[in-house]
Motif scaffolding. Structure first.
Motif, short mmCIF file in Angstrom:
data_model
loop_
_atom_site.label_atom_id
_atom_site.label_comp_id
_atom_site.label_asym_id
_atom_site.label_seq_id
_atom_site.Cartn_x
_atom_site.Cartn_y
_atom_site.Cartn_z
N VAL A 27 0.83 -1.21 0.00
CA VAL A 27 0.00 0.00 0.00
C VAL A 27 0.87 1.26 0.00
N GLY A 28 1.97 1.21 0.74
CA GLY A 28 2.87 2.36 0.77
C GLY A 28 3.40 2.70 -0.61
N TYR A 29 3.74 1.68 -1.39
CA TYR A 29 4.21 1.92 -2.75
C TYR A 29 3.10 2.46 -3.63
N PHE A 30 1.91 1.87 -3.54
CA PHE A 30 0.79 2.34 -4.36
C PHE A 30 0.51 3.81 -4.07
N SER A 31 0.55 4.16 -2.79
CA SER A 31 0.30 5.54 -2.40
C SER A 31 1.41 6.47 -2.92
N SER A 32 2.64 6.03 -2.78
CA SER A 32 3.76 6.85 -3.25
C SER A 32 3.73 7.03 -4.76
N LEU A 33 3.25 6.03 -5.47
CA LEU A 33 3.14 6.14 -6.92
C LEU A 33 2.13 7.22 -7.30
N GLY A 34 1.12 7.41 -6.45
CA GLY A 34 0.14 8.47 -6.69
C GLY A 34 -1.26 7.97 -6.99
N VAL A 35 -1.49 6.67 -6.84
CA VAL A 35 -2.80 6.09 -7.14
C VAL A 35 -3.81 6.51 -6.07
N SER A 36 -5.03 6.83 -6.50
CA SER A 36 -6.06 7.22 -5.53
C SER A 36 -6.94 6.06 -5.10
N HIS A 37 -7.15 5.05 -5.99
CA HIS A 37 -8.04 3.95 -5.66
C HIS A 37 -7.47 2.62 -6.18
N ILE A 38 -7.56 1.60 -5.33
CA ILE A 38 -7.32 0.24 -5.79
C ILE A 38 -8.60 -0.25 -6.46
N TYR A 39 -8.42 -0.92 -7.58
CA TYR A 39 -9.54 -1.43 -8.39
C TYR A 39 -9.37 -2.94 -8.40
N ALA A 40 -10.13 -3.62 -7.53
CA ALA A 40 -9.89 -5.03 -7.23
C ALA A 40 -10.70 -5.95 -8.11
N SER A 41 -10.10 -7.06 -8.50
CA SER A 41 -10.83 -8.14 -9.14
C SER A 41 -11.84 -8.69 -8.13
N PRO A 42 -12.78 -9.54 -8.55
CA PRO A 42 -13.84 -10.00 -7.64
C PRO A 42 -13.29 -10.56 -6.33
N ILE A 43 -13.93 -10.17 -5.23
CA ILE A 43 -13.44 -10.56 -3.89
C ILE A 43 -14.40 -11.51 -3.17
N PHE A 44 -15.55 -11.81 -3.78
CA PHE A 44 -16.48 -12.73 -3.13
C PHE A 44 -16.00 -14.17 -3.36
N THR A 45 -16.52 -15.10 -2.58
CA THR A 45 -16.02 -16.46 -2.60
C THR A 45 -16.19 -17.11 -3.97
N ALA A 46 -15.08 -17.50 -4.54
CA ALA A 46 -15.07 -18.17 -5.84
C ALA A 46 -14.72 -19.64 -5.65
N ARG A 47 -14.70 -20.38 -6.74
CA ARG A 47 -14.32 -21.79 -6.65
C ARG A 47 -12.90 -21.90 -6.11
N PRO A 48 -12.60 -22.94 -5.35
CA PRO A 48 -11.25 -23.08 -4.79
C PRO A 48 -10.18 -22.98 -5.86
N ASN A 49 -9.12 -22.26 -5.51
CA ASN A 49 -7.96 -22.09 -6.39
C ASN A 49 -8.27 -21.30 -7.65
N SER A 50 -9.34 -20.52 -7.65
CA SER A 50 -9.64 -19.69 -8.81
C SER A 50 -8.51 -18.69 -9.02
N SER A 51 -8.10 -18.55 -10.27
CA SER A 51 -7.00 -17.63 -10.57
C SER A 51 -7.51 -16.23 -10.92
N HIS A 52 -8.84 -16.06 -11.03
CA HIS A 52 -9.38 -14.78 -11.49
C HIS A 52 -10.55 -14.27 -10.66
N GLY A 53 -11.33 -15.17 -10.04
CA GLY A 53 -12.41 -14.75 -9.16
C GLY A 53 -13.75 -14.54 -9.83
N TYR A 54 -13.85 -14.77 -11.13
CA TYR A 54 -15.12 -14.55 -11.82
C TYR A 54 -16.05 -15.76 -11.73
#
Length: 944
Positions: A27-54
């Motif tokens: 987070v410190g690096y992201f902030s230092s870079l100047g980013v205002s928001h993290i834009y996250a891939s899906p965070i709800f429970t996906a199938r085990p070992n999902s590589s993408h979360g969709y």
């Protein structure tokens, strides 16, 4: 002013190997870079070992593999401390199914139409196939059903955790209906089990589940208690084994009685009776248009927003929804209604964007309550801007000569659509055709139109429809859809026989919704609505699969234009059109996301930028390619197919070989040497994965459904020979020599598109890791781990130098541009500028500027102004011939090229990238002066 929208976003791909805790460390690096928001891939429970979360299986829980609720809370706490926000990707269209992880889907398998979730998924319970009446097709077997039964790959087991008997097939669990428990357990030789049989038989399983839920729970609880005794569990397992061991005699009749029909996965295309995401049978469509489904699938999202843990949402694949416009408006209203519950300092407008592929000239419909799209159209526009129109004809000629195919890209798309409708999307197509035929049969004026004639006409409509879908509602259609229908009807008539032509207008009248309100009966009105929905939900997968996953791999003139959201037939974009798009975006969607790389891109942003340079040197490219083809003919393999109907052929085919050369040049790592066997091997493994995927996606020589292994192995062997430093020394040196020739201009292309993304109207998005050179390939290559520690170290060194020397740009970074630090430094400076002058970027206007002089066509410039603030941006294009030498990024020979007359605010401008001051008192700025240090300029008017 307080920004009303994010100033910038950083896309992060979360999965088991990169969790909330991992992101927290950076987070410190992201902030230092100047980013205002993290834009996250899906965070709800996906199938085990999902590589993408969709492939979400439970939208009511935060994925425990990512760190769960506590992990998310810790990450958000760190983001808030760094004055950052969080935008999350949600998946309203579909859920992960198959396996054993989706409780709602498993419940439907267990109870069929009696399940309270039966209507949550888009299942056709009235399939014309008698074997699927009131059943769900389960296409999850790896071989034909009979073979699987004979091999004993399906067996019954009792799952103590769920208290269910299920048919287990590797990772898949198919619940057995409770109505069959008594018969199954009758073979359990134990008095306690025998006592349960009467309780199971007393339940009336014909009643809806909710009416008998308490009885079911009591019996299952008793079974669970009994099974805790080892002797009882042994007796149960013995009974289950008797079924499993007698596949044909006992297991098969039991499976045939279930609410699902097990079948080979290959049968899904022809038989499936429920809506999927594209042709992926592990993703089932969800009917989010139903209020109960909407609330259930969004309950956790609403909770997170109300508590202030998230600030906005990205909507995945909204074109898959029955009524995306209604969904978007409904979602915004629900989120805005939660605003008073949020912490006071977080009550800024919710940010809502949607994944939407737009055709050239198409814009996101207004009035949906969206802030814009995820930015594919900008990615297309800025890429086309950097392709030299003078390369079109020679590259066309080369492609036609090599491929012996003069089809345009759109002709390839039409051909691919016909193939998909007959092979890959048969079930979805037939469902829509039968819906239309039902309308015809319901009216005596149209009942004579046969199913076959409707199928022919509807095929031509689908083949020629120019965009992802229409948006007809119960309220009718807008002028844009009217125009689309009219133009499609004209094209469809041209390819139909005389007898079928009149049916085009009739079908379009149904698809327009004419019968929804003016139908002779409510039945016909319902049939009309069903047909419209079928059509509108069929077009997106047909459009995407025919373009992105088929024609992109068949049409190889220059693969840098074969990108998600792009139309390869539109090879280039002139400056006036680019400026017009920017001005229109500012007027319509000023907070639209601006992307140049995504988790779905076909090749990295800097691969595209480098390959685009070939449009500036087409004759040199042709000479090289023909030499390589001749040089490497010795590595071709003669393939003799097992099927006698096919003749022997050379592998790889020249079209695949030609596209491979483009990718080898475009993605060649800056630090890879021809005498590095380990490095060449690693590059070859990455490239081989792309090569085989590209061959299968093209669906000519091989496919995902039926792989042509001899051809694929021959192609892989060819690639291995090319990257062998002993066998292919001459080729590798030639390849590297050409790559080094175009790499500097490619890097300048990259920096130009980076500056444009950061400064034109919209919100710049940074895909994970692309602050260094992005030479990634198609997924999963573009989701590889990112070395954030190295990036943080480089940024720290850069900012330290800038602070101590009062010079924003480190000359060492420019000299060592191949390492990527120069790109990161520019991103850092521009993100800082956006934070410092938020009002300028959020509310500033946009004025196009045009250069004068010899190289006027090689300059893209504009001004943005808000109150007393004024920004001037100037970047080059088509600059290969202007390089001072082919080892640096220095541009020379601008001659008399200059900006003049268009500057609205004369005065003293400081280049925020170099720190240099430029005077524009006489409304003139020579390009030689602007680009003396860096090959781009971002000038801010200094106050007097």
């Amino acid at each position: 002013m307080t920004p009303q929208h994010p100033l910038s976003t950083l896309r992060l791909q979360f999965h088991k190997g990169f969790t909330f805790a991992d992101a927290l460390e950076h987070v410190g690096y992201f902030s230092s870079l100047g980013v205002s928001h993290i834009y996250a891939s899906p965070i709800f429970t996906a199938r085990p070992n999902s590589s993408h979360g969709y492939d979400i299986v439970d939208p009511t829980q935060i994925n425990p593999e990512l760190g769960g609720r506590k992990g998310l809370a810790r990450l958000v706490e760190a983001l808030r401390h760094a004055h950052m926000g969080l935008i999350v990707d949600i998946v309203p269209n579909h859920m992960g199914v198959g396996g054993a992880d989706n409780p709602w889907w498993q419940h439907v398998f267990e109870w069929g139409r009696h399940s309270p979730y039966a209507m949550w998924f888009d299942i056709d319970w009235h399939s014309p196939d008698p074997y699927l009446h009131n059943k769900i097709l389960a296409p999850f077997l790896g071989d034909a059903y009979g073979v699987v039964i004979d091999q004993g790959d399906i067996h019954l087991e009792y799952d103590r955790q769920t208290q269910r008997i299920q048919a287990r097939y590797f990772d898949n669990a198919f619940p057995i209906a409770l109505a069959d428990y008594a018969d199954i357990l009758q073979g359990a030789d134990h008095p306690g089990v025998a006592g349960l049989l009467a309780q199971f038989r007393r339940i009336d399983y014909s009643l809806p589940f909710l009416d008998i839920q308490s009885q079911v729970n009591q019996v299952l609880a008793a079974l669970a208690t009994l099974s805790l005794h080892p002797e009882v569990e042994e007796a149960i397992n013995t009974a289950l084994a008797s079924y499993s061991d007698q596949g044909i005699e006992k297991l098969h009749p039991l499976l045939e009685k279930q609410h699902y029909r097990l079948t080979w996965w290959r049968n899904a295309s022809d038989q499936i009776n429920w809506r999927r995401f594209f042709e992926v049978s592990e993703l089932a469509g969800v009917r989010v248009e139903l209020d109960e489904v909407f609330e259930a699938t969004h309950s956790l999202l609403f909770e997170l927003y109300a508590q202030g843990l998230i600030d906005g949402v990205r909507l995945d694949h909204i074109d898959g929804l029955a009524q995306p416009q209604d969904y978007c408006r409904k979602l915004r209203a629900r989120l805005e209604g939660l605003m008073p519950n949020r912490p006071p300092h977080l009550r800024t407008p919710v940010y809502m964007i949607a994944e939407k592929i737009l055709a050239p000239g198409e814009w996101l419909r207004e009035g949906w309550g969206l802030d814009g799209t995820t930015g594919y159209e900008f990615m297309d526009q800025v890429s086309a801007l950097l392709h030299d129109p003078q390369g079109v004809q020679p590259l066309n000629a080369l492609w036609h000569q090599l491929s012996q195919n003069e089809k345009s890209f759109h002709q390839h798309v039409e051909q691919a659509r016909r193939q998909l409708l007959s092979e890959n999307l048969v079930s979805e197509f037939e469902a829509a055709v039968h819906a239309l035929h039902a309308i015809a049969r319901a009216d005596l004026h149209t009942r004579d139109y046969s199913l076959a004639s409707i199928r022919r006409v509807f095929t031509e409509i689908l083949v020629h429809f120019p965009v992802y879908r229409s948006y007809v509602t119960v309220g009718g259609m807008d002028a844009q859809d009217e125009e689309l229908f009219e133009s499609t009807a004209i094209k469809a008539r041209r390819t139909l026989g005389h007898v079928d032509k009149p049916l085009v207008d009739i079908i379009f009248s149904w698809l327009r919704g004419d019968l929804i309100h003016d139908a002779p009966s409510p039945e016909i009105s319902d049939l009309s609505q069903r047909a419209i929905t079928r059509f509108q939900q069929l077009m997106p997968p047909l459009c995407a699969k025919s373009m992105e996953d088929t024609a992109f791999y068949r049409f190889g003139r220059l693969v840098s234009r074969n990108e998600v959201g792009s139309d390869p037939d539109m090879f280039t974009l002139d400056m006036a059109a680019f400026h017009d798009a920017c001005q229109r975006r500012l007027a319509m969607y000023p907070a639209n996301l601006l992307a140049t790389a995504t988790h779905d891109h076909k090749r990295g942003e800097d691969v595209r930028a480098r390959i685009a340079v070939i449009s500036q040197v087409p004759m040199q490219w042709e000479q090289q390619v023909k030499r390589w083809i001749e040089m490497n003919q010795r590595f071709h393999t003669r393939v003799f197919p097992q099927e006698m109907k096919f003749v022997a052929y050379d592998a790889p085919r020249v079209t695949h070989e030609y596209m491979l050369y483009q990718m080898l040049v475009g993605a060649w790592p800056f630090d890879l040497q021809v005498n590095d066997p380990a490095g060449l091997k690693a590059y070859g493994e990455r490239m081989e994965a792309w090569f085989i995927k590209s061959i299968r996606e093209a669906k000519w020589m091989s496919s995902w459904v039926q792989a042509n292994e001899p051809y694929e192995e021959a192609c892989a062997d060819f690639l291995r020979h090319l990257l062998d430093p002993v066998e292919s020394s001459e080729f590798l040196h030639s390849l590297v020599q050409f790559t080094e020739l175009i790499a500097p201009a490619g890097a300048i292309n990259s920096l130009a598109q980076t500056v444009l993304r950061m400064t034109v109207p919209g919100i710049p998005d940074l895909y994970q890791g692309t602050e260094f050179w992005d030479l990634s390939l198609v997924d999963p290559d573009n989701r590889r781990p990112v070395d954030y520690a190295l990036r943080a170290q480089t940024l720290h060194a850069t900012t330290h130098h800038a602070t101590s020397n009062h010079a924003p740009t480190n000359p060492v970074l420019l000299a060592n541009w191949r390492q990527g630090g120069i790109k990161q430094a520019i991103i850092h400076r521009l993100l800082g500028l956006r934070k410092q002058h938020a009002a300028l970027f959020e509310a500033g206007d946009y004025q196009a500027l045009y250069a004068q002089g010899m190289h006027a066509d090689k300059v893209v410039a504009f001004q943005r102004q808000h109150d007393e603030q004024c920004l001037l941006v100037v970047v080059p294009r088509f600059c290969h011939a202007l390089l001072a030498d082919h080892g640096s990024l220095t541009l020379a020979n601008w001659h008399d090229t200059r900006l003049e007359k268009g500057l609205r605010v004369p005065g003293r401008y400081r280049d925020i990238l170099t720190g240099k001051v430029h005077l524009a008192e006489d409304n003139t700025l020579p390009l030689a002066e602007l680009f003396a240090t860096l090959p781009l300029a971002v000038l801010l008017l200094e106050p007097e």
